[in-house]
Design a protein around this motif. Structure first.
Motif, PDB file in Angstrom:
ATOM      1  N   THR A   1       0.841  -1.198   0.000  1.00 38.06           N
ATOM      2  CA  THR A   1       0.000   0.000   0.000  1.00 38.06           C
ATOM      3  C   THR A   1       0.872   1.242   0.000  1.00 38.06           C
ATOM      4  OG1 THR A   1       0.033   0.241   2.389  1.00 38.06           O
ATOM      5  CG2 THR A   1      -1.649  -1.216   1.470  1.00 38.06           C
ATOM      6  N   ASP A   2       0.237   2.387  -0.013  1.00 36.29           N
ATOM      7  CA  ASP A   2       0.987   3.634   0.013  1.00 36.29           C
ATOM      8  C   ASP A   2       1.812   3.776   1.281  1.00 36.29           C
ATOM      9  OD1 ASP A   2      -1.132   5.998  -1.849  1.00 36.29           O
ATOM     10  OD2 ASP A   2       0.367   4.518  -2.471  1.00 36.29           O
TER      11      ASP A   2
ATOM     12  N   ARG B   1      10.161   3.793  14.006  1.00 36.90           N
ATOM     13  CA  ARG B   1       9.480   5.092  14.023  1.00 36.90           C
ATOM     14  C   ARG B   1       9.008   5.462  12.625  1.00 36.90           C
ATOM     15  NH1 ARG B   1      12.874   9.519  17.093  1.00 36.90           N
ATOM     16  NH2 ARG B   1      11.970  10.566  15.318  1.00 36.90           N
ATOM     17  N   LEU B   2       9.821   5.109  11.637  1.00 40.15           N
ATOM     18  CA  LEU B   2       9.444   5.427  10.263  1.00 40.15           C
ATOM     19  C   LEU B   2       8.178   4.680   9.871  1.00 40.15           C
ATOM     20  CD1 LEU B   2      10.343   6.980   7.778  1.00 40.15           C
ATOM     21  CD2 LEU B   2      11.572   4.963   7.024  1.00 40.15           C
ATOM     22  N   GLN B   3       8.112   3.433  10.257  1.00 45.01           N
ATOM     23  CA  GLN B   3       6.925   2.651   9.934  1.00 45.01           C
ATOM     24  C   GLN B   3       5.699   3.280  10.579  1.00 45.01           C
ATOM     25  OE1 GLN B   3       6.683  -1.189  11.740  1.00 45.01           O
ATOM     26  NE2 GLN B   3       4.915  -1.785  10.527  1.00 45.01           N
ATOM     27  N   LYS B   4       5.856   3.664  11.833  1.00 43.19           N
ATOM     28  CA  LYS B   4       4.746   4.281  12.560  1.00 43.19           C
ATOM     29  C   LYS B   4       4.312   5.567  11.869  1.00 43.19           C
ATOM     30  CE  LYS B   4       3.336   4.785  17.229  1.00 43.19           C
ATOM     31  NZ  LYS B   4       3.507   5.778  18.233  1.00 43.19           N
TER      32      LYS B   4
ATOM     33  N   GLU C   1       0.770   6.574  10.220  1.00 41.07           N
ATOM     34  CA  GLU C   1      -0.035   7.705  10.670  1.00 41.07           C
ATOM     35  C   GLU C   1      -0.377   8.649   9.541  1.00 41.07           C
ATOM     36  OE1 GLU C   1       1.714   7.821  15.194  1.00 41.07           O
ATOM     37  OE2 GLU C   1       2.247   9.415  13.775  1.00 41.07           O
ATOM     38  N   VAL C   2       0.588   8.904   8.678  1.00 38.93           N
ATOM     39  CA  VAL C   2       0.364   9.841   7.581  1.00 38.93           C
ATOM     40  C   VAL C   2      -0.819   9.402   6.745  1.00 38.93           C
ATOM     41  CG1 VAL C   2       1.287  10.635   5.388  1.00 38.93           C
ATOM     42  CG2 VAL C   2       2.711  10.681   7.404  1.00 38.93           C
ATOM     43  N   HIS C   3      -0.921   8.117   6.528  1.00 39.62           N
ATOM     44  CA  HIS C   3      -2.001   7.633   5.685  1.00 39.62           C
ATOM     45  C   HIS C   3      -3.273   7.362   6.477  1.00 39.62           C
ATOM     46  CE1 HIS C   3       0.067   7.376   1.828  1.00 39.62           C
ATOM     47  NE2 HIS C   3       1.136   7.241   2.566  1.00 39.62           N
TER      48      HIS C   3
END
Lengths: 266, 345
Positions: A12-13, A35-38, A42-44
């Protein structure tokens, strides 16, 4: 032993954003990756529960597999911190650097790499590297320039600098490990425990076998009398501590790893 | 009307010949590959010596059938993680992955796909360095002998870029075949900015703002007027921006953020700036206005005229995005239909 089969989910995006950002950073340590995954999640504004990191990466890798690219996980040689990099498997490794560096700069890297691989400690001094400046292919490079190029290598996470000496960044080992083993089969050192490429490590004074610091830590964990696995002599070095991800690395993390954070804090 | 016997046979013969030709070419090229691309694919490690080695966490699902093709190299992890994370890969084979690994094998055998992979990696490098991509470069450095298949290879590579990375290949100059790579995902400044980029971005946003507010084309003098107000001068080295003149007339132009050209028939020559294609792709009038508004500690709507224009721009972009989405959906549907029908053959 984990029971369930690791099934790749759908791309997914969230995964794409993660991939783009990981690519931008070159290599990231595990807690940065988490943290990047989180953040991407969150952004999406995704309502789906966040995947475990392993599964998340498996999903991405399943799409990248046919493209000979992979997110690879390794461990830093100095203190065993897990690190992830996007690795290109289909072309000669130095080509990844080729777009960022000129011919003479790439050759400087190759020379530095050779010195590091040949060295006893896994470090090559700045002086020794700079002395090779006259032998470089391509445009003539002055020592002053070479110093700056070496700093560029450090910034781009190909080399690490410690007190005027240079060694390979874990990213380089992840990306070019195979290539290094094939190119310098005689000079290359191998860890007796994990059989992986060894640049920094400890060695037995008696029989000469070598081990990565994290491998030493694991192997001799809670062993009051560490002995060489090969010749059984007393292990002559201080046994480091096993890396504990719970001991949050906000403190005492080496400088080179803080950079990825700094730029996000403005 | 069903085809007659003769024409069927002729067609079959033609196909067979073409296929044999391709195979021969592929074999010839495979021999060339080994030297040209130096360990292409062989660097996907064939060394199974570290079998007791634990596998890194990110292991792809299908590893049993072709161990030599498995990209997940165990000996490249810098060190062992733990001996309890045993080598699960080989034992984990589900039947469902066997079909996908077959498809993978077929994919890899197709010689065009090797070029697709190489082109993709070329494009990824270009994306990271934010360079312009030219057809000429792609042919010279990647496609080489396969130039007759350029369009197909490019199509497949850009498809993969979109699917895997969410990166779009956009043709910005159809006559000279120049392309740029843009993320379809709105990556914020915070996410992507590295330390060296940050200063240039601030400067760039100001220049884009001046251009926008000068009616989308600004004479160089206007730019310097504004920059001088904040202590940036053309002939003075700046502590953050270095050589500001070089940054805006060369560096940012090279990166396709700005366009810088001489005003026609101007004597003495005068120059003007416009937004470059990358600026259009990566930011918007509204974003630039927001940036300028922040500097003045106000809101974009305070600049009513430009706010109107920015709003219109936003509407057009939204329409373009919707149209693109519809196109992608239509393509996906037709592709799904095509694969369905090919399965039933």
């Amino acid at each position: 032993m984990q029971g369930s089969a690791r099934r790749a989910g759908a791309m997914t995006d969230v995964h794409r954003r993660f991939l783009q950002l990981l690519m931008t950073h070159g290599a990231l340590e595990e807690w940065d990756v988490q943290r990047l995954q989180k953040h991407c999640h969150e952004v999406h504004g995704s309502n789906a529960p966040e995947e475990k990191l392993e599964d998340f990466i498996t999903t991405i890798n399943s799409v990248l597999e046919s493209l000979y690219i992979e997110i690879k996980k390794g461990v830093t040689e100095d203190d065993g911190r897990p690190i992830y990099a996007l690795v290109n498997l289909a072309t000669t490794p130095i080509s990844k650097m080729a777009s960022d560096f000129a011919e003479n700069e790439l050759d400087l890297f190759r020379k530095a790499l050779e010195l590091i691989v040949d060295s006893e400690t896994g470090f090559a001094s700045s002086t020794n590297i700079l002395n090779l400046v006259d032998q470089l292919k391509g445009k003539r490079m002055r020592k002053k320039e070479a110093e700056q190029v070496l700093q560029k290598f450090v910034q781009n996470k190909w080399l690490i600098e410690k007190e005027g000496e240079f060694t390979l960044h874990s990213r380089t080992i992840l990306e070019m490990g195979q290539h290094i083993r094939e190119t310098y089969p005689d000079a290359v050192k191998i860890c007796d425990i994990c059989h992986g490429l060894l640049i920094q490590g400890q060695s037995c004074d008696t029989c000469g076998i070598r081990m990565h610091l994290p491998c030493v830590a694991k192997y001799f964990q809670s062993n009051p009398e560490p002995r060489c696995p090969h010749c059984n002599d007393y292990w002559p070095h201080r046994v480091p501590e096993v890396f504990d991800p719970q001991k949050e690395p906000e403190t005492g993390v080496s400088k080179s790893n803080r950079k990825s954070l700094r730029s996000r804090q403005h | 009307m069903p085809r007659g016997q003769k024409s069927k046979l002729r067609a079959r013969e033609k196909r067979r010949k073409a296929h044999a030709e391709m195979q021969a070419q592929a074999l010839r090229d495979a021999g060339v590959f080994a030297t040209e691309e130096e360990e292409f694919f062989s660097s996907a490690p064939a060394v199974p010596e570290d079998s007791p080695q634990n596998v890194p966490a990110a292991e792809p699902p299908n590893t049993s059938q072709e161990p030599q093709n498995t990209p997940s190299s165990t000996d490249d992890t810098t060190t062992a993680i733990s001996c309890t994370d045993s080598n699960e890969g080989a034992s984990k084979e589900d039947e469902e992955t066997s079909t996908s690994s077959k498809a993978l094998e077929n994919f890899r055998r197709d010689p065009l796909n090797k070029k697709v992979v190489l082109l993709m990696q070329f494009l990824l490098q270009k994306y990271q360095s934010k360079e312009l991509v030219t057809k000429a470069d792609m042919l010279k450095f990647v496609i080489k002998k396969y130039k007759n298949h350029f369009n197909e290879i490019l199509r497949r590579a850009s498809g993969h870029m979109e699917l895997a990375f969410g990166i779009d290949l956009k043709e910005v100059d159809p006559t000279r075949h120049y392309y740029i790579l843009v993320s379809k995902l709105d990556l914020t400044c915070d996410e992507t900015m590295s330390e060296e980029d940050l200063p240039k971005t601030g400067l760039l946003m100001i220049v884009l703002g001046v251009i926008f507010m000068s009616g989308n084309c600004a004479p160089e003098e206007a730019i310097w007027e504004v920059l001088n107000l904040i202590g940036i001068y053309a002939d003075k080295n700046h502590i953050i921006y270095g050589d500001p003149r070089k940054v805006i007339t060369k560096d940012l132009v090279q990166l396709n953020y700005l366009e810088y050209h001489q005003v026609p028939n101007s004597d003495p020559p005068r120059y003007e700036f416009q937004w470059g294609p990358r600026a259009h792709a990566e930011t918007s009038k509204m974003k630039v206005l927001e940036f300028i508004a922040k500097i003045y500690d106000t809101v974009p709507s305070a600049f009513s005229i430009w706010y109107e224009e920015a709003l219109q721009d936003e509407e057009e972009r939204a329409r373009a995005r919707a149209a693109a989405r519809a196109r992608i959906a239509a393509n996906a549907r037709s592709r799904a239909k095509a694969t369905c029908s090919s399965h039933t053959k």
